[in-house]
Design an enzyme around this catalytic site. Structure first.
Site, short mmCIF file in Angstrom:
data_model
loop_
_atom_site.label_atom_id
_atom_site.label_comp_id
_atom_site.label_asym_id
_atom_site.label_seq_id
_atom_site.Cartn_x
_atom_site.Cartn_y
_atom_site.Cartn_z
N ASP A 111 4.40 16.71 -0.38
CA ASP A 111 2.99 17.30 -0.46
C ASP A 111 2.89 18.74 0.06
OD1 ASP A 111 0.87 15.75 -1.38
OD2 ASP A 111 0.93 14.36 0.24
N GLN A 170 -1.50 9.66 2.28
CA GLN A 170 -2.46 9.84 1.72
C GLN A 170 -3.64 10.22 2.99
OE1 GLN A 170 -2.87 10.28 -1.62
NE2 GLN A 170 -4.97 10.76 -1.52
N LYS A 189 -0.56 7.57 -8.59
CA LYS A 189 0.82 8.09 -8.15
C LYS A 189 1.98 7.15 -8.52
CE LYS A 189 -1.30 11.37 -5.00
NZ LYS A 189 -1.63 11.71 -3.71
N1 GUN Z 1 -5.87 13.53 -0.56
C1 GUN Z 1 -6.41 14.21 -1.30
N2 GUN Z 1 -5.68 15.01 -1.98
C2 GUN Z 1 -4.46 14.78 -1.30
C3 GUN Z 1 -2.90 15.01 -1.69
O1 GUN Z 1 -2.74 15.76 -2.45
N3 GUN Z 1 -2.27 14.43 -0.83
C4 GUN Z 1 -2.34 13.58 0.14
N4 GUN Z 1 -1.20 13.10 0.71
N5 GUN Z 1 -3.73 13.16 0.32
C5 GUN Z 1 -4.58 13.81 -0.55
#
Ligand code: GUN
Length: 290
Positions: free
Chosen positions: A119, A96, A52
């Site tokens: 998110d 995350q 990311k």
């Molecule tokens: N863990 C697995 N997928 C995601 C996501 O799209 N965002 C976040 N913050 N954590 C995750």
């Protein structure tokens, strides 16, 4: 069978975003800025968060990675989130998941300012999404909608089976695909671990979104000819023939299902890169909404 190439499509989206950043910079405006909070050292989470951050750099966004010890207290984490909420340079940020067991996920997600919640996990955004109001749409379902749209896959009136009811993927996906929208108007069944006769449902499905987190769960004999397959799963499986010691598997048994599918997302290179591209798109949206 045609591949739904998420890697290629995500590159196109990132190129479009990079062009928008270049325009902003030519107008002497600052670039959008995404921050990511990672707690602990889980290998997969570290890989995702690093990609990311790297993608931000590639398209000209600013990025900040905040790494916290596995043992960080809930209060310390909440303080980091408050600081990000109050930092005018940060347009959007993510925490995350999964978080260590001693931290309450919902409490953390509810502390994020909904205007920076790229998110789309805060109840305000989830509620707005469900009510078809402007909202940040969670990046994975958003990426799937974008992939279906760019490959011109008809969803209107189709039978869709979403397998898995997670808050991040299955639940929002089922809501979005049932809505009146460009990629939507589908008849959606949300299947999960207590569903009976799953195969009788998947055999009738025109589109299947597999998001249950069990490697190679969906097999060729569970689907009909011409089905469109979206594979959200990504599991590391030990494989001594690989240099890394593992291979990546989706929730779909690729070989047997691909033989019957009209379209299928590969793993890796399908939904994963789309998730990152849509997170960046949400960050640009957050920047413009400010
Ligand atoms: N863990 C697995 N997928 C995601 C996501 O799209 N965002 C976040 N913050 N954590 C995750």
């Amino acid at each position: 069978m045609k591949l739904l190439d998420g890697k290629l499509t995500s590159e196109q989206i990132k190129e479009e975003l990079a062009q928008e950043v270049a325009i902003l910079k030519s107008q002497n405006k600052r670039a959008p800025h995404l921050a990511a909070v990672l707690v602990g050292t889980d290998g997969a989470s570290l890989t995702y968060v690093n990609s990311k951050v790297k993608s931000c750099e590639k398209i000209g966004f600013g990025s900040t990675l905040i790494q916290l010890e596995e043992t960080v207290s809930e209060n310390e984490l909440l303080k980091v989130i408050e600081d990000l909420n109050n930092n005018p340079v940060i347009d959007g940020f993510i925490v995350q998941l999964p978080l260590p067991k001693h931290i309450d996920d919902q409490k953390v997600l509810m502390t994020i300012n909904p205007d920076k919640d790229v998110d789309g996990f805060h109840p305000t955004n989830f509620g707005r999404m469900a009510l078809e109001l402007p909202a940040f749409i969670p990046a994975t379902p958003y990426g799937i909608l974008e992939l279906l749209e760019r490959y011109q896959i008809e969803t209107s009136g189709k039978n869709v089976v979403v397998i898995g009811r997670s808050h991040i993927v299955g639940r929002p996906m089922s809501i979005l695909l049932s809505q009146k929208r460009t990629v939507g108007d589908a008849t959606v069944t949300l299947a999960h671990s207590k569903t009976r006769n799953l195969t009788s449902l998947t055999k009738q499905a025109d589109i299947i979104v597999a998001a249950l987190g069990i490697a190679e769960f969906l097999k060729g004999d569970m689907v009909k000819d011409g089905v469109v397959i979206i594979d959200v799963g990504i599991t590391r499986i030990n494989d001594t023939s690989k240099k890394s010691g593992f291979r990546l598997a989706g929730d779909v048994h690729f070989e047997s299902v691909a033989a019957k599918a009209s379209y299928i997302t590969p793993v890796p290179g399908g939904v994963g890169p789309m998730t990152i591209a849509m997170l960046l798109k949400n960050t640009l949206l957050a920047y413009h909404r400010k």
